[in-house]
Structure formats: C-alpha cells, structure tokens
Design a protein around this motif. Structure first.
Motif, PDB file in Angstrom:
ATOM      1  N   PRO A 105     -26.706  27.994-105.185  1.00 30.40           N
ATOM      2  CA  PRO A 105     -27.249  27.194-106.296  1.00 30.40           C
ATOM      3  C   PRO A 105     -28.751  27.442-106.410  1.00 30.40           C
ATOM      4  O   PRO A 105     -29.436  27.588-105.399  1.00 30.40           O
ATOM      5  N   ASP A 106     -29.244  27.489-107.654  1.00 34.11           N
ATOM      6  CA  ASP A 106     -30.665  27.832-107.793  1.00 34.11           C
ATOM      7  C   ASP A 106     -31.580  26.621-107.852  1.00 34.11           C
ATOM      8  O   ASP A 106     -32.785  26.770-107.773  1.00 34.11           O
ATOM      9  N   HIS A 107     -31.011  25.413-107.983  1.00 32.08           N
ATOM     10  CA  HIS A 107     -31.908  24.266-108.173  1.00 32.08           C
ATOM     11  C   HIS A 107     -31.932  23.273-107.011  1.00 32.08           C
ATOM     12  O   HIS A 107     -32.613  22.264-107.086  1.00 32.08           O
ATOM     13  N   TYR A 108     -31.184  23.533-105.956  1.00 33.34           N
ATOM     14  CA  TYR A 108     -31.249  22.609-104.823  1.00 33.34           C
ATOM     15  C   TYR A 108     -30.864  23.312-103.531  1.00 33.34           C
ATOM     16  O   TYR A 108     -30.206  24.350-103.543  1.00 33.34           O
ATOM     17  N   SER A 109     -31.262  22.705-102.431  1.00 29.52           N
ATOM     18  CA  SER A 109     -30.867  23.137-101.090  1.00 29.52           C
ATOM     19  C   SER A 109     -31.131  21.975-100.158  1.00 29.52           C
ATOM     20  O   SER A 109     -32.084  21.217-100.351  1.00 29.52           O
ATOM     21  N   LEU A 110     -30.272  21.806 -99.170  1.00 33.84           N
ATOM     22  CA  LEU A 110     -30.571  20.837 -98.108  1.00 33.84           C
ATOM     23  C   LEU A 110     -30.939  21.567 -96.810  1.00 33.84           C
ATOM     24  O   LEU A 110     -31.065  20.946 -95.761  1.00 33.84           O
ATOM     25  N   ASP A 162     -20.703  19.921 -93.353  1.00 32.06           N
ATOM     26  CA  ASP A 162     -21.699  20.340 -94.349  1.00 32.06           C
ATOM     27  C   ASP A 162     -21.496  21.786 -94.779  1.00 32.06           C
ATOM     28  O   ASP A 162     -21.814  22.145 -95.919  1.00 32.06           O
ATOM     29  N   ARG A 163     -21.025  22.617 -93.869  1.00 32.16           N
ATOM     30  CA  ARG A 163     -20.813  24.024 -94.228  1.00 32.16           C
ATOM     31  C   ARG A 163     -19.790  24.144 -95.353  1.00 32.16           C
ATOM     32  O   ARG A 163     -19.990  24.853 -96.335  1.00 32.16           O
ATOM     33  N   GLY A 164     -18.683  23.445 -95.191  1.00 36.42           N
ATOM     34  CA  GLY A 164     -17.652  23.486 -96.215  1.00 36.42           C
ATOM     35  C   GLY A 164     -18.084  22.776 -97.486  1.00 36.42           C
ATOM     36  O   GLY A 164     -17.849  23.265 -98.599  1.00 36.42           O
ATOM     37  N   ALA A 165     -18.742  21.620 -97.310  1.00 41.51           N
ATOM     38  CA  ALA A 165     -19.153  20.833 -98.479  1.00 41.51           C
ATOM     39  C   ALA A 165     -20.166  21.594 -99.320  1.00 41.51           C
ATOM     40  O   ALA A 165     -20.094  21.578-100.559  1.00 41.51           O
ATOM     41  N   ALA A 166     -21.097  22.273 -98.677  1.00 36.23           N
ATOM     42  CA  ALA A 166     -22.121  23.015 -99.423  1.00 36.23           C
ATOM     43  C   ALA A 166     -21.475  24.039-100.349  1.00 36.23           C
ATOM     44  O   ALA A 166     -21.849  24.175-101.522  1.00 36.23           O
ATOM     45  N   ILE A 167     -20.480  24.760 -99.824  1.00 32.87           N
ATOM     46  CA  ILE A 167     -19.848  25.836-100.595  1.00 32.87           C
ATOM     47  C   ILE A 167     -18.883  25.254-101.626  1.00 32.87           C
ATOM     48  O   ILE A 167     -18.851  25.689-102.783  1.00 32.87           O
ATOM     49  N   ALA A 203     -19.045  22.781-108.939  1.00 37.18           N
ATOM     50  CA  ALA A 203     -20.082  22.588-109.958  1.00 37.18           C
ATOM     51  C   ALA A 203     -20.145  23.809-110.871  1.00 37.18           C
ATOM     52  O   ALA A 203     -20.330  23.679-112.084  1.00 37.18           O
ATOM     53  N   SER A 204     -19.941  24.994-110.301  1.00 37.26           N
ATOM     54  CA  SER A 204     -19.984  26.219-111.120  1.00 37.26           C
ATOM     55  C   SER A 204     -18.805  26.286-112.081  1.00 37.26           C
ATOM     56  O   SER A 204     -18.858  26.987-113.094  1.00 37.26           O
ATOM     57  N   LEU A 205     -17.725  25.539-111.775  1.00 34.87           N
ATOM     58  CA  LEU A 205     -16.585  25.466-112.707  1.00 34.87           C
ATOM     59  C   LEU A 205     -16.814  24.404-113.778  1.00 34.87           C
ATOM     60  O   LEU A 205     -15.952  24.182-114.627  1.00 34.87           O
ATOM     61  N   GLY A 206     -17.931  23.709-113.715  1.00 37.84           N
ATOM     62  CA  GLY A 206     -18.256  22.719-114.738  1.00 37.84           C
ATOM     63  C   GLY A 206     -17.801  21.308-114.402  1.00 37.84           C
ATOM     64  O   GLY A 206     -17.919  20.405-115.235  1.00 37.84           O
ATOM     65  N   LEU A 207     -17.297  21.102-113.202  1.00 37.81           N
ATOM     66  CA  LEU A 207     -16.847  19.759-112.824  1.00 37.81           C
ATOM     67  C   LEU A 207     -18.053  18.876-112.521  1.00 37.81           C
ATOM     68  O   LEU A 207     -19.037  19.334-111.945  1.00 37.81           O
ATOM     69  N   ALA A 237     -27.138  16.205-103.950  1.00 38.09           N
ATOM     70  CA  ALA A 237     -28.086  17.309-104.109  1.00 38.09           C
ATOM     71  C   ALA A 237     -27.805  18.088-105.399  1.00 38.09           C
ATOM     72  O   ALA A 237     -28.722  18.497-106.107  1.00 38.09           O
ATOM     73  N   ALA A 238     -26.513  18.281-105.701  1.00 32.62           N
ATOM     74  CA  ALA A 238     -26.122  19.058-106.881  1.00 32.62           C
ATOM     75  C   ALA A 238     -26.234  18.246-108.167  1.00 32.62           C
ATOM     76  O   ALA A 238     -26.180  18.800-109.262  1.00 32.62           O
ATOM     77  N   GLY A 239     -26.347  16.923-108.012  1.00 34.05           N
ATOM     78  CA  GLY A 239     -26.445  16.075-109.198  1.00 34.05           C
ATOM     79  C   GLY A 239     -25.110  15.812-109.864  1.00 34.05           C
ATOM     80  O   GLY A 239     -25.049  15.610-111.076  1.00 34.05           O
ATOM     81  N   ILE A 240     -24.024  15.824-109.093  1.00 34.72           N
ATOM     82  CA  ILE A 240     -22.729  15.467-109.667  1.00 34.72           C
ATOM     83  C   ILE A 240     -22.162  14.239-108.948  1.00 34.72           C
ATOM     84  O   ILE A 240     -22.586  13.894-107.852  1.00 34.72           O
TER      85      ILE A 240
END
Lengths: 374, 374
Positions: free
Chosen positions: B63-68, B100-105, B111-115, B136-139
């Motif tokens: 993702p280009d707009h966030y990172s933890l 977190d590893r699984g959740a991040a991906i 989110a990339s699918l538009g959900l 972090a992703a804003g969803i």
C-alpha cells in the motif's frame, strides 16, 4: 583507551566511565557523558538490525552472548490535526517502551563493570525494561516500587525474574528505599534510569534512527513526552550528532504534573519540584526531574518549548493515533497531544519534517484504555 | 498479468485471485494460492525494512499511503532444555502477534479489490490484527466474538475503531453469525484469517525472514504453535521457497485441544473436530482447523511431527522464555514446550539450526501471567 567521561551538569566535576558513582559527589548533580557523537554512515554498522549498529558512538560494546533485537523501530507516516507527521513508534521495542534503549545500554555497561545485581526504582516501564535486559544478560534485578502501583504493571518485571519490593509513601520514599538497599549491600548497584548518564546514551538512538530513516536528514521539529526527561535529553543528544540545525524540541507534559513546562514558562534556571496530580499519563508523574539543567538547555538551544496538555487533549490524541493503527498507552500520546494543541493555538511549526515520538505500548494500559472506551 | 490463482485443497478447483470467494464453491474446502515462491536475494528489496521487502513474492503490492512497520522481527539466540536454539519473536509485530503478517497482506488485498468493510470472527489476536490494519488502511472492521471472550482481549480491537459484536454459543456459532452478517450486507466481506489463503501468504514471511536472518540458510527444524494452523502452513510455504531440504516442521498444540496431534498420531487423512477443553494457550482453542489437508501434508512432507503438551509443560516453557527476557503469552510458548518435551523424551532432533516461533506478546495476557506468578 576509552574516550568517555562523566561531567556534572551543575559544577562540571569529572569522573571516569568506570566509576560506580551515579551522580556528582560534589553537589549531587546529574551527570552527562562526553564521548564520540558524530553520526555519519561510516560510523554505522549498516548490517546490524538493532541499535548496536551505532556501537561506535556508544560507551559500551555490544554484548556477545545475548540480544533481544532492540532498536530500529518503525518511523511511519501519519496525520494529526490534518497535518502530515512522522510517528516514531518505540512501542515496538522488546519490553514495550522506549526505556529499552536506555536499559539495553545501561545493563550492558554495568555488566561489563562486573556488577551482577542491579537495584532500580520504578513502578512501570523502566522496571520492565531493566528487568528484561537483566534477564537477558543473566544478572539479578530488584525493583523498588510504590506500594500503590498497579500490580498489573509489575507482572512483567516479575515474569522476567525480578524481585519486586513494595514501598509505602511517595516516589521519593521509593528512591530512598532503593538507595538504602544498595548502601546495605555493596555487591549491588543503584541503576537508576532517572539518574544514570549511560541510560541517556542508549535513549539517544531514537534520534539517530530518525535521521537514518529520513534518509540522512534532520527533522525540523520533534514532539516528545517528558517526565524524567530521558527521551527528551536523549533526543537532543542524538540530534546533536548531526551537523545542521538542531530540531525544535517540544517537551510534552500532562497538566497534572508539569514541572518542566512551569520552569519553561517562568524562564527559570532550574526546575522546581511539584506534587504530581492525577493523570492517565502515569509514566510522566515525576514531580522533580533529576536532569533539570539538561532539559532546560535543550529547550533553549533548540528553540523548542514545553507545554502542559489536559487529560482531554491526551484522550483525543490517543483516539487519533489508535484510529491509524497505532496502539499506544496514554503517556505515549503526550507528544501527539502537544502537536494538536500547537496547531489549535496557531503556534508556528518550523517548516520541514515533524517527528512525534510514541513511547509505550497500549497493551500496557488495557484497563485504562478500556475505561476510556467506555 | 497476475500469476496468482486459488486452488481448493480438497478437489483442486481453481479460482482467480480477484474472486470474492473465500473457500471452494464445490466442496467448501480451504483454498491454497499458487504464485511466485522462489526466495533469492534478487527477489528481495533489501532497502525495505518490513515484510514488504518480499513484495515480488506476495499476491498484492505494498500500500502506498500507510505502513505500521510490519515484519522483520528479531531472531535471537536462546537456550531451551540446555540446548541452543533460535527464537523468532513475532511478539514484536505492531499489534503484538504473528497474525499481523497475514492481516497486513489480507487487508491490503481486500482493499485493492475495493472492499471497505471487513467482517471477521475472533476473540483475540486475529481481531486485533485485522482491526489494526483496517484502521491503518482506512476501511471498516466488524469483529464477531464469543460473548464469553475476555473484554480485555477486545479492548485493543475496539481502540482501533472496530465494532465488536458478542455472540452467544461456541466458536462455530460465532463464525456462522459473521457469515450471516455478510450475507445480509453484500457491501461487506467475510475476511476470515482461518479461511482466506491470502492470509497464509502474509504469514509465510516469518519463514522468509528466518532464512535471511540465518544468512541465507534453512534451519533443520522449526517448532510452531498450531491452532488454526496458519503459522504452520505459512512456515511450510515460506521454507518451500528455498531449494534444499524442507525443515522438519513440528506442530505444537495444548493437550486440551489437539486435533492435529490426534490426526497425526492416527495417521488420518483428515483432521477430525474435537471439543476444545480448558487451556491457558487460548489462541489455539480451535477444535476444527479449516486447513486440515495442508497441515497434514506439511507434517508428512517435512518429516516433522505434531505433539500435545500439558499445561505444566507450557508453564515451564513460559518461565524459561521469560527468564531470557522474552515476554510472551502462554499460546506463544507452545513451540518452546514442544522442544523441551522432545528433548525430555529423547526424540532425535535433526542436526542444524533449530528455530522456535514465538507468536504473541505477554502484554496480551497480564491477568493469566499474574495468576501463574502467584
């Protein structure tokens, strides 16, 4: 040859690095350390993924038989009050707070002097950090803690194997009890995070990391929670290592315990002790910071300021951090709260990168956070 | 062109990576993902200090707009039962567990699918991890949790802004309620860490990191806590990416809930569901792991084994880890307990590096740990 030397912040008295004195024998002032402090790529071990990458700028060498993977915490982009900031997340350190930086270096230093039992006084993050690194190093740790400290806060230190001794009375009584214990057992040592200058040399690495993570650039401003002031003077010491303009350093305190802010507002030469009131930012309930002169000179030299924020400000900042995925404890939100207050008050923020230091993990404060959420 | 494709672990049915199906439409089997999985220095972004350094081997871009700051957790030397081991400490991840590893991906993928609203079912670490990365992703994130889950465990997810909905009944009832909620709201999505194959693609990075941290060498053996099995099958998938002998993978379960161990001992083709008993390793109270075939084939192919350890074994392993400065929760000590049990039983351990995965932070279990300490 060891280039490191202690110097009293009040009278300038010197001691060698291998002394067992932890404050000035002349006037009881806090020590600072002088030693190599020039940050440049050639002084960094770029292959080393911990704060020991800066070993050439630290007063002790990396222990060869243990590591908890301390240091190199994330610097992540975030927003506060609608502005872009950098959030330096020291909640990710091994025991969950920035104090691991100081504890890692102080424990390694004292172990190298042959000490095998450290006595500390703390009711929270410093106890956990010192106990954790003593466990890793294989040396003993005794924690003197206020009798009214939350038992949950001390579970972590006890798990690491520390002996926890409750003391009735205020924070001064706890410190006195710890010092008395050392007087009665010459084989032990008072390893105070609030007094020992080596602790600050560890803490300074947060600023080194920020400089590296910004691609070798100093930020313009850094907002820092301030209680005893080790994160604050550590930040000054770290940023001092880079040629260029020292970032404006902002010391953020809770209104319920704001001796630094009071001294700053009155342009005092020393910080006068206050009686801490009640605040959720419990890590900063320190009425008489021992490194007063260093704190005030860092404020003055950097063109920064000290500010007292309300409990509402802290709660609002917490929510703003959490909503970005940054789960920090109330004390850790002080810097963020100070930034939001500065924007609200129309205070000019220097142009350039703004860094906000997050000092501790929200998992340390489940009960308080649960109450805040209702 | 996207080279990633789902495949049912039971019937082999395929789906494309952009499907919204999370299990096989033919027989309800769990999916695996096929895609690039060859670990070599040229496929790693060595400048990137997070798990996104492996982006070329992941089904979604960074993702280009966030990172933890997720990933690259410490691999530290330690001892268990007097032997030297490597301890991979995923307690250091942003929300405090390997999930977190699984959740991040998974969050980045969805989110990339538009959900923009994910529905999850969990009472603990997965809820926190998914809620943290959704924040972090804003969803949006809604967590269905057992009504009897410890409120403390859910405070973290609520702080991140997740809506937590308590459900009466067992773990199956919670999963059903989450799936019903999705059926009633087509704009939402059932983002199950126990089912979604993309989650495993994130988790596999712990094994990638171990290989890098050992200097480009595979360990001989890896001891892994196993409940739903994502750390276990993630480990297999990660180590599979390197030519050479797959490490022996050991699935460690509490005796109170050991369906994998039971299936292994009886050489079964599938894992039969059990009713979880009481255990302090609450993260592994999963009676019917959804990825049964993948788990059993990883055991078989690697020459590893599954083992059920007692509560006393877990407590002893916890103390041994804590005494080295590694503060982990009870579930996280399962791998260490399995190693100690293997040594005690005289089980041959393959020569070479032994890695023990530590899955979660002790700060998540203050109450349980306080009770253990007495």
């Amino acid at each position: 040859m060891n280039a490191w030397r202690y110097e009293c912040e009040i009278c300038g008295h010197h001691e060698e690095i291998d002394t067992r004195l932890w404050c000035c024998p002349v006037d009881g002032g806090a020590f600072t350390l002088s030693g190599p402090n020039t940050l440049a790529p050639e002084h960094i071990d770029l292959e080393e993924p911990t704060l020991w990458r800066y070993a050439s700028l630290l007063p002790v060498q990396r222990p060869d038989h243990y590591s908890l993977g301390e240091g190199l915490t994330p610097l992540v982009p975030g927003t506060l009050a609608g502005r872009n900031v950098w959030l330096k997340n020291d909640a990710a350190l091994p025991t969950g707070s920035f104090k691991d930086r100081g504890a890692a270096i102080l424990v390694a230093h004292l172990a190298s002097l042959g000490l095998d039992r450290l006595i500390v006084d703390s009711s929270g993050n410093a106890a956990a950090a010192m106990a954790g690194f003593c466990a890793a190093a294989g040396i003993g740790c005794t924690v003197y803690a206020p009798a009214n400290a939350s038992p949950g806060k001390l579970v972590q230190a006890r798990a690491y194997g520390a002996t926890v001794i409750p003391v009735e009375g205020n924070r001064d009584a706890v410190a006195s009890a710890a010092q008395d214990a050392v007087d009665n057992d010459p084989s032990s040592f008072y390893a105070s995070h609030n007094w020992h200058a080596v602790f600050v040399e560890g803490v300074k690495t947060w600023a080194y990391e920020v400089w590296e993570q910004l691609g070798g650039r100093l930020p313009a401003t850094a907002f820092i929670p301030a209680g005893g002031g080790s994160a604050f003077v550590g930040g000054r010491r770290g940023f001092d290592a880079v040629p260029g303009k020292l970032p404006a350093l902002i010391a953020a305190q809770p209104a319920a315990c704001a001796p630094i802010s009071l001294a700053y507002e009155s342009d005092a030469r020393d910080i006068a002790a206050v009686t801490p009131g009640d605040t959720m930012a419990e890590g900063t309930k320190i009425g008489a910071p021992s490194r007063g002169r260093q704190i005030l000179s860092a404020l003055r030299d950097s063109g920064g300021w000290a500010v007292a924020v309300t409990e509402d400000d802290i709660a609002a900042a917490l929510r703003e951090l959490w909503s970005q995925g940054l789960y920090v404890e109330p004390t850790a939100a002080l810097g963020a709260a100070a930034f939001v207050v500065a924007i609200r008050d129309g205070r000019p923020i220097p142009e350039g990168d703004t860094v906000v230091l997050l000092t501790g993990n929200g998992l340390k404060a489940t009960e308080t956070i649960g109450e805040l959420l209702g």
